[in-house]
Every structure is written in C-alpha cells, then in structure tokens.
Design a protein around this motif. Sequence first.
Motif, PDB file in Angstrom:
ATOM      1  N   ALA A  10      37.081  49.330  37.206  1.00 30.58           N
ATOM      2  CA  ALA A  10      37.550  48.199  38.003  1.00 30.58           C
ATOM      3  C   ALA A  10      37.007  46.895  37.412  1.00 30.58           C
ATOM      4  O   ALA A  10      35.800  46.759  37.211  1.00 30.58           O
ATOM      5  N   PHE A  67      44.057  43.689  41.426  1.00 29.29           N
ATOM      6  CA  PHE A  67      44.027  44.244  42.775  1.00 29.29           C
ATOM      7  C   PHE A  67      44.838  43.397  43.757  1.00 29.29           C
ATOM      8  O   PHE A  67      45.421  43.921  44.702  1.00 29.29           O
ATOM      9  N   GLU A  68      44.894  42.109  43.504  1.00 28.19           N
ATOM     10  CA  GLU A  68      45.756  41.254  44.325  1.00 28.19           C
ATOM     11  C   GLU A  68      47.218  41.595  44.095  1.00 28.19           C
ATOM     12  O   GLU A  68      48.002  41.753  45.039  1.00 28.19           O
ATOM     13  N   GLY A 124      39.010  47.290  46.013  1.00 30.20           N
ATOM     14  CA  GLY A 124      39.472  45.913  45.928  1.00 30.20           C
ATOM     15  C   GLY A 124      38.409  44.897  46.283  1.00 30.20           C
ATOM     16  O   GLY A 124      38.425  43.762  45.792  1.00 30.20           O
ATOM     17  N   GLN A 125      37.461  45.291  47.150  1.00 25.61           N
ATOM     18  CA  GLN A 125      36.423  44.373  47.605  1.00 25.61           C
ATOM     19  C   GLN A 125      35.071  44.575  46.917  1.00 25.61           C
ATOM     20  O   GLN A 125      34.229  43.675  46.948  1.00 25.61           O
ATOM     21  N   MET A 144      45.966  45.587  46.938  1.00 28.95           N
ATOM     22  CA  MET A 144      44.822  46.455  47.213  1.00 28.95           C
ATOM     23  C   MET A 144      43.576  45.672  47.628  1.00 28.95           C
ATOM     24  O   MET A 144      42.455  46.182  47.549  1.00 28.95           O
ATOM     25  N   LEU A 145      43.742  44.460  48.106  1.00 31.45           N
ATOM     26  CA  LEU A 145      42.586  43.663  48.480  1.00 31.45           C
ATOM     27  C   LEU A 145      41.886  44.178  49.730  1.00 31.45           C
ATOM     28  O   LEU A 145      40.731  43.841  49.985  1.00 31.45           O
ATOM     29  N   LYS A 177      32.994  44.011  40.586  1.00 25.42           N
ATOM     30  CA  LYS A 177      33.745  44.553  39.449  1.00 25.42           C
ATOM     31  C   LYS A 177      33.187  44.035  38.134  1.00 25.42           C
ATOM     32  O   LYS A 177      32.408  43.092  38.102  1.00 25.42           O
ATOM     33  N   GLN A 214      47.091  55.425  44.870  1.00 25.58           N
ATOM     34  CA  GLN A 214      47.339  54.677  43.641  1.00 25.58           C
ATOM     35  C   GLN A 214      47.933  55.659  42.622  1.00 25.58           C
ATOM     36  O   GLN A 214      47.677  55.595  41.433  1.00 25.58           O
ATOM     37  N   THR A 263      41.157  47.295  50.258  1.00 22.84           N
ATOM     38  CA  THR A 263      40.561  48.587  49.945  1.00 22.84           C
ATOM     39  C   THR A 263      39.110  48.406  49.507  1.00 22.84           C
ATOM     40  O   THR A 263      38.681  47.297  49.152  1.00 22.84           O
TER      41      THR A 263
END
Length: 263
Positions: free
Chosen positions: A184, A190-191, A201-202, A195-196, A205, A149, A198
């Motif tokens: 985050a 993230f979409e 991403g999951q 980066m979903l 948040k 990133q 990662t």
Amino acid sequence: MAGTHKLAVVTGASTGIGYELAKLASQQGYDLIVVADEPAIEKAAQSLADGVSVKAVEADLSTIEGIDSLYSSIKADGRPVDALFANAGRGLGRAFLDQDLTAWRKVIDTNITGTLALIQKVAADMRNRGEGKILITGSIAGFMPGTFQAVYNGTKAFIDSFSFALRDELKDSGVTVTCLMPGATETKFFERADMLDTKVGQDPKDDPADVAKVGFEAMLRGDGDIVSGWKNKLQSAIANITPAEVLAEQHRKMAEPGTGKKN
C-alpha cells in the motif's frame, strides 16, 4: 524532434509511483515520454523538464486506440526506447457482485490488456536491437486473494506471473524485465478505487518516492523482482506459505467497506 539523451517511457506518470519513476529517470539524464489518461499529465511533464526533454501523451491505455496513440508518439520521436516503465494501473474496491461491469472490465483492460499490448510492441523493438530495460509495476496484492478487491488482486497476480515468464523468454536477448511489487502506497489509488472507508485506505502507507527508488535501482541492476519495504517483504513471504482461504479472510479485514471507521 529527437533529443540526444536516452529515452524512457513512463505510463501512469501524472502522480504517485509513476511520477516518481519519471523524476528519477529525468535525474539520470533520460529524455521522457510520459503518459496518463488525464490532463494532469501536462503539468507533470512541465515539472519534469529540467535539463531533459519531456513529451506528454494523454491516452487511455485500457484501449488499443490509446496504446496505438502512445506507440505512434514513440515512433515519431525517432529513437529506441531504452527504458520502459509499465506502471499504469487501476484499482477497484467493494464486493465484486456489486461492481459495474464497465468498471471492473476497465481494471482488467488497463492492468493486463493494455500493459501487455504496450510491452509486446516496445519489447519486440528492444529484442530486435539487443538491448533495453523494462520495469513492470506489479504488487504484493498478487500474492493473496483480494476479498473486496477481487479483480484488482487477480490482475496483479497475472502481472507478477507474466513478468517472470517474459523475463525468461528474453534472458539471452539483452533485454531485462524487472517486476516492482509494492505494498500500500500513499497515492490517489485508494481514493480512485473507492476504498477510503477501509482499513487499508486509512492506514499509514509507503512513500511513493521510496517505492520508485527501489524499483528504479532494481531495474538498473537487471533484477527479476523487488518487493519494496521490509514489512511488504515479510507479508509476501508469509503469503507464500499461508492457505488461500486464510489469506482471503485476512484481506477482508483490510479491504471490507467500513473497516476504516473502527480505527
């Protein structure tokens, strides 16, 4: 036509932190000019128009043309900007060498060039009249090298630094500059950054409404910066004393493609 309330300008206001900042401003009685690079800004504006006037501007703030379009809308309103929420931002995940030049340049042009171009215009007007408040959305990502990133984190390091420099330049002007540094947050970031898949991403948040409230209140107080959330405060404090090489490896574990599937 100009209203009778104070005026706030919020960029990146169609969703996420920007939308929540705009909502808070409207609840405080600010009329709004809300901006995003997508048609959804019109729907957002309609939902915000509760007792205040809201003008939607669809503009690509990664371009000088987009900045000029927004600034023309501000001038057409006829009132000074009392609060500028420079929130528009763009992310981009995956390895730098595999990224398209157009894509990573748009991150830089949105997060840095467009942000600075708008701030320079609006802040100059604020300085001339001796008052105004600016909230810039930085990130705790600016404290660490962003493996997978890299460009995004680099832009936020720039913005975090720039905000403090500008604040000091304006310290006797009546204009305050505050940098909101979230971690985050549960948005479309993230979409859009691909980066979903990662870990970051999951993972769970922060709530964008909570993040916006922290930043909004810090701006009203005239604070220099605010990190939202105790976990992010701890992470930023640790980052300040951790070698960059270690931070880069830690970031890899969060942002490397495929890491999210291991959870």
